[in-house]
Design a protein around this motif. Structure first.
Motif, PDB file in Angstrom:
ATOM      1  N   VAL A   1      11.653  -4.783   8.904  1.00 46.87           N
ATOM      2  CA  VAL A   1      12.923  -5.322   8.121  1.00 46.87           C
ATOM      3  C   VAL A   1      14.161  -4.487   8.186  1.00 46.87           C
ATOM      4  CG1 VAL A   1      13.684  -6.022   5.787  1.00 46.87           C
ATOM      5  CG2 VAL A   1      11.270  -6.375   6.603  1.00 46.87           C
TER       6      VAL A   1
ATOM      7  N   ARG B   1      22.428 -10.443   3.911  1.00 49.71           N
ATOM      8  CA  ARG B   1      21.190  -9.447   3.866  1.00 49.71           C
ATOM      9  C   ARG B   1      20.031 -10.108   3.853  1.00 49.71           C
ATOM     10  NH1 ARG B   1      18.982  -8.843  -1.388  1.00 49.71           N
ATOM     11  NH2 ARG B   1      18.588  -6.547  -0.975  1.00 49.71           N
ATOM     12  N   VAL B   2      18.996  -9.411   4.221  1.00 46.93           N
ATOM     13  CA  VAL B   2      17.837  -9.925   4.575  1.00 46.93           C
ATOM     14  C   VAL B   2      17.218 -10.767   3.496  1.00 46.93           C
ATOM     15  CG1 VAL B   2      15.447  -9.633   5.534  1.00 46.93           C
ATOM     16  CG2 VAL B   2      17.240  -8.182   6.264  1.00 46.93           C
TER      17      VAL B   2
ATOM     18  N   THR C   1      11.618   3.420   6.639  1.00 49.53           N
ATOM     19  CA  THR C   1      10.393   4.031   6.990  1.00 49.53           C
ATOM     20  C   THR C   1       9.997   4.150   8.390  1.00 49.53           C
ATOM     21  OG1 THR C   1       9.556   3.530   4.954  1.00 49.53           O
ATOM     22  CG2 THR C   1       7.859   4.145   6.571  1.00 49.53           C
TER      23      THR C   1
ATOM     24  N   SER D   1      12.944  -4.237  -3.632  1.00 48.65           N
ATOM     25  CA  SER D   1      13.481  -5.425  -3.205  1.00 48.65           C
ATOM     26  C   SER D   1      12.461  -6.564  -3.321  1.00 48.65           C
ATOM     27  CB  SER D   1      13.993  -5.456  -1.782  1.00 48.65           C
ATOM     28  OG  SER D   1      15.236  -4.428  -1.700  1.00 48.65           O
TER      29      SER D   1
ATOM     30  N   GLY E   1       9.144   1.243   2.932  1.00 49.48           N
ATOM     31  CA  GLY E   1       9.150   2.164   1.892  1.00 49.48           C
ATOM     32  C   GLY E   1       9.755   1.609   0.760  1.00 49.48           C
ATOM     33  N   PRO E   2      10.110   2.785  -0.399  1.00 50.22           N
ATOM     34  CA  PRO E   2      10.340   2.271  -1.489  1.00 50.22           C
ATOM     35  C   PRO E   2      11.709   1.385  -1.763  1.00 50.22           C
ATOM     36  CG  PRO E   2      10.132   4.666  -1.298  1.00 50.22           C
ATOM     37  CD  PRO E   2      10.136   4.278  -0.147  1.00 50.22           C
TER      38      PRO E   2
ATOM     39  N   ALA F   1      12.201   7.326   9.513  1.00 53.41           N
ATOM     40  CA  ALA F   1      11.731   8.508   9.027  1.00 53.41           C
ATOM     41  C   ALA F   1      10.167   9.062   9.257  1.00 53.41           C
ATOM     42  CB  ALA F   1      11.806   8.739   7.568  1.00 53.41           C
TER      43      ALA F   1
ATOM     44  N   GLY G   1      10.201  14.522   2.641  1.00 56.35           N
ATOM     45  CA  GLY G   1      10.787  13.255   3.137  1.00 56.35           C
ATOM     46  C   GLY G   1       9.697  12.614   3.983  1.00 56.35           C
ATOM     47  N   LEU G   2       8.446  13.061   3.856  1.00 58.32           N
ATOM     48  CA  LEU G   2       7.329  12.224   4.351  1.00 58.32           C
ATOM     49  C   LEU G   2       6.253  12.198   3.623  1.00 58.32           C
ATOM     50  CD1 LEU G   2       7.653  14.234   8.190  1.00 58.32           C
ATOM     51  CD2 LEU G   2       8.349  11.861   7.583  1.00 58.32           C
ATOM     52  N   SER G   3       5.476  11.289   4.241  1.00 55.70           N
ATOM     53  CA  SER G   3       4.198  10.763   3.109  1.00 55.70           C
ATOM     54  C   SER G   3       2.900  11.709   3.616  1.00 55.70           C
ATOM     55  CB  SER G   3       3.891   9.248   3.211  1.00 55.70           C
ATOM     56  OG  SER G   3       3.557   8.844   4.476  1.00 55.70           O
TER      57      SER G   3
ATOM     58  N   ASN H   1       0.780  -1.209  -0.169  1.00 60.72           N
ATOM     59  CA  ASN H   1      -0.035   0.044  -0.060  1.00 60.72           C
ATOM     60  C   ASN H   1       0.974   1.445   0.001  1.00 60.72           C
ATOM     61  OD1 ASN H   1      -2.358   1.690   0.162  1.00 60.72           O
ATOM     62  ND2 ASN H   1      -2.082   1.601   2.314  1.00 60.72           N
ATOM     63  N   PHE H   2       0.677   2.050  -0.710  1.00 64.66           N
ATOM     64  CA  PHE H   2       1.512   3.374  -1.348  1.00 64.66           C
ATOM     65  C   PHE H   2       0.738   4.609  -1.720  1.00 64.66           C
ATOM     66  CE2 PHE H   2       6.005   2.633  -0.870  1.00 64.66           C
ATOM     67  CZ  PHE H   2       5.953   1.270  -0.533  1.00 64.66           C
ATOM     68  N   ILE H   3       1.173   5.641  -1.493  1.00 64.41           N
ATOM     69  CA  ILE H   3       0.357   6.951  -1.797  1.00 64.41           C
ATOM     70  C   ILE H   3       1.529   7.578  -2.526  1.00 64.41           C
ATOM     71  CG2 ILE H   3       0.818   8.220   0.244  1.00 64.41           C
ATOM     72  CD1 ILE H   3      -1.843   9.655  -0.382  1.00 64.41           C
TER      73      ILE H   3
ATOM     74  N   LEU I   1      12.207  -1.178   0.503  1.00 66.88           N
ATOM     75  CA  LEU I   1      11.767  -2.469   0.520  1.00 66.88           C
ATOM     76  C   LEU I   1      10.548  -2.920  -0.473  1.00 66.88           C
ATOM     77  CD1 LEU I   1      11.209  -5.040   2.466  1.00 66.88           C
ATOM     78  CD2 LEU I   1       9.288  -3.635   3.454  1.00 66.88           C
TER      79      LEU I   1
HETATM   80  N1  LIG Z   1       4.098   7.513   0.291  1.00 65.90           N
HETATM   81  C1  LIG Z   1       4.144   6.108   0.775  1.00 65.90           C
HETATM   82  O1  LIG Z   1       3.338   5.673   0.792  1.00 65.90           O
HETATM   83  C2  LIG Z   1       5.398   5.916   1.435  1.00 65.90           C
HETATM   84  C3  LIG Z   1       5.304   4.911   2.232  1.00 65.90           C
HETATM   85  C4  LIG Z   1       6.498   4.358   3.106  1.00 65.90           C
HETATM   86  C5  LIG Z   1       7.646   5.107   3.053  1.00 65.90           C
HETATM   87  N2  LIG Z   1       7.575   6.332   2.480  1.00 65.90           N
HETATM   88  C6  LIG Z   1       8.744   7.247   2.684  1.00 65.90           C
HETATM   89  O2  LIG Z   1       9.826   6.539   2.056  1.00 65.90           O
HETATM   90  C7  LIG Z   1      11.028   7.008   2.655  1.00 65.90           C
HETATM   91  C8  LIG Z   1      11.842   5.856   3.335  1.00 65.90           C
HETATM   92  O3  LIG Z   1      11.872   4.934   2.332  1.00 65.90           O
HETATM   93  P1  LIG Z   1      13.386   4.370   2.032  1.00 65.90           P
HETATM   94  O4  LIG Z   1      13.092   3.786   0.697  1.00 65.90           O
HETATM   95  O5  LIG Z   1      14.446   5.215   2.155  1.00 65.90           O
HETATM   96  O6  LIG Z   1      13.410   3.200   3.109  1.00 65.90           O
HETATM   97  P2  LIG Z   1      12.722   1.693   3.459  1.00 65.90           P
HETATM   98  O7  LIG Z   1      12.441   1.129   2.250  1.00 65.90           O
HETATM   99  O8  LIG Z   1      11.598   2.198   4.479  1.00 65.90           O
HETATM  100  O9  LIG Z   1      13.765   0.933   4.409  1.00 65.90           O
HETATM  101  C9  LIG Z   1      15.176   0.723   3.871  1.00 65.90           C
HETATM  102  C10 LIG Z   1      15.902   0.013   5.032  1.00 65.90           C
HETATM  103  O10 LIG Z   1      15.265  -1.278   5.057  1.00 65.90           O
HETATM  104  C11 LIG Z   1      16.046  -2.364   5.522  1.00 65.90           C
HETATM  105  N3  LIG Z   1      16.106  -3.355   4.706  1.00 65.90           N
HETATM  106  C12 LIG Z   1      16.646  -4.537   5.225  1.00 65.90           C
HETATM  107  N4  LIG Z   1      16.754  -5.190   4.174  1.00 65.90           N
HETATM  108  C13 LIG Z   1      16.326  -4.827   3.112  1.00 65.90           C
HETATM  109  C14 LIG Z   1      16.056  -5.547   1.794  1.00 65.90           C
HETATM  110  N5  LIG Z   1      16.369  -6.679   1.321  1.00 65.90           N
HETATM  111  N6  LIG Z   1      15.681  -4.542   0.607  1.00 65.90           N
HETATM  112  C15 LIG Z   1      15.301  -3.353   1.182  1.00 65.90           C
HETATM  113  N7  LIG Z   1      15.480  -2.865   2.333  1.00 65.90           N
HETATM  114  C16 LIG Z   1      16.118  -3.754   3.262  1.00 65.90           C
HETATM  115  C17 LIG Z   1      17.359  -1.389   5.822  1.00 65.90           C
HETATM  116  O11 LIG Z   1      17.295  -1.120   6.826  1.00 65.90           O
HETATM  117  P3  LIG Z   1      18.727  -1.037   7.825  1.00 65.90           P
HETATM  118  O12 LIG Z   1      19.190   0.488   7.403  1.00 65.90           O
HETATM  119  O13 LIG Z   1      18.236  -0.828   9.307  1.00 65.90           O
HETATM  120  O14 LIG Z   1      19.624  -1.796   7.731  1.00 65.90           O
HETATM  121  C18 LIG Z   1      17.269  -0.288   4.883  1.00 65.90           C
HETATM  122  O15 LIG Z   1      17.843   0.774   4.921  1.00 65.90           O
HETATM  123  C19 LIG Z   1      10.511   8.207   3.686  1.00 65.90           C
HETATM  124  O16 LIG Z   1      10.697   9.364   3.257  1.00 65.90           O
HETATM  125  C20 LIG Z   1       9.024   7.956   3.796  1.00 65.90           C
HETATM  126  O17 LIG Z   1       8.219   8.847   4.242  1.00 65.90           O
HETATM  127  C21 LIG Z   1       6.530   6.868   1.658  1.00 65.90           C
END
Ligand SMILES: NC(=O)c1ccc[n+]([C@@H]2O[C@H](COP(=O)([O-])OP(=O)(O)OC[C@H]3O[C@@H](n4cnc5c(N)ncnc54)[C@H](OP(=O)(O)O)[C@@H]3O)[C@@H](O)[C@H]2O)c1
Length: 233
Positions: free
Chosen positions: A102, A148-149, A69, A177, A171-172, A72, A39-41, A26-28, A174
């Motif tokens: 994760v 890695r996970v 996420t 991946s 987030g993106p 953040a 930096g925030l949703s 689920n995303f927006i 995850l």
């Molecule tokens: N609009 C929306 O619907 C929405 C939804 C969610 C988030 N967001 C935004 O997205 C941003 C954060 O997202 P992001 O992409 O930076 O981070 P993210 O996907 O939330 O998290 C990435 C972290 O996940 C962990 N991870 C471990 N194994 C992984 C794998 N196999 N693949 C991917 N991640 C793995 C790592 O954590 P460790 O660093 O601890 O190892 C990695 O740094 C924020 O700005 C948030 O507001 C928006």
């Protein structure tokens, strides 16, 4: 244009649980594809989005979110309304879904409400090379993968624990991946009537992946918000 249902039964009919194991994301995003504002949703949210968000949480067995996420967005504990908990009990489900985080680094704050206020001990999915970290005092830390996970192994583990309806809130990194590992069965995408421009990322970033064909299951609207549900073809 079909309106987003106003009532919970109508929403559940549009976002049902499935017989088969399903990973639903689920995303927006804004109309120009931005996943965040400053930096925030939160800056993307609009009419109906909260109802969809809450319904998806209510119907899932486990909510999977990545550490980026959680940090953040300062994620809170997974608390549902009394009505939503009653709905779950009536379906024979546990009162609360499992919260699954994760993280490879285990750089997570045990005092953050997602852990310290959790109604059910959260699970942290990590890998075998992760450091020992204080988060183990407030969560069940499970290693899947050597360095890695291993997300596919993590999903299998959740299935074995009876959690077959998985909701990924991002987030993106995850989601990227998950797409690369071909784990995404559904994408619920809310499109907000905004143009953000700038450097905001998109909803999925990560390793290269072949395009995955999806079918559109619905397109609903409330005011100028658009609610799309895609499922694996
Ligand atoms: N609009 C929306 O619907 C929405 C939804 C969610 C988030 N967001 C935004 O997205 C941003 C954060 O997202 P992001 O992409 O930076 O981070 P993210 O996907 O939330 O998290 C990435 C972290 O996940 C962990 N991870 C471990 N194994 C992984 C794998 N196999 N693949 C991917 N991640 C793995 C790592 O954590 P460790 O660093 O601890 O190892 C990695 O740094 C924020 O700005 C948030 O507001 C928006």
């Amino acid at each position: 244009m079909i309106p987003l249902p106003e009532d919970r039964d109508g929403l559940v009919a549009r976002y049902p649980r499935h017989e088969r194991p399903t990973l639903r994301a689920n995303f927006i995003a804004s109309a120009d594809g931005a996943v965040s504002v400053d930096g925030l949703s939160a800056g993307l949210q609009g009419p109906g989005d909260k109802e969809v968000f809450d319904t998806l949480r209510m119907v899932c067995d486990a909510l999977v979110v990545a550490a980026g996420t959680v940090r953040a967005e300062r994620y809170d504990a997974l608390r549902l309304t009394a009505d939503d908990r009653a709905w779950r009990r009536a379906q024979g489900l546990p009162e609360f879904p499992l919260m699954v985080i994760v993280s490879g680094s285990l750089d997570l704050d045990p005092a953050q409400l997602i852990f310290s206020d959790a109604p059910v001990r959260p699970i942290v999915l990590t890998h075998r090379a992760a450091p020992v970290a204080p988060i183990g005092e407030v969560a069940e830390v499970i290693a899947v993968g050597d360095e890695r996970v291993d997300l596919a192994a993590g999903v299998r583990l959740l299935h074995e624990r009876g959690a077959t309806q998985l909701l990924c809130e991002g987030g993106p990194a995850l989601l990227g991946s998950m797409i690369a590992a071909d784990l995404v069965d559904e994408l619920c995408l809310t499109v907000a009537p905004l143009l953000i421009g700038g450097r905001a990322g998109r909803i999925a970033t990560g390793p290269p992946s072949p395009p995955r064909r999806m079918s559109l299951r619905h397109a609903l609207t409330r005011d100028d918000m658009l609610f799309l549900r895609y499922a694996r073809s």
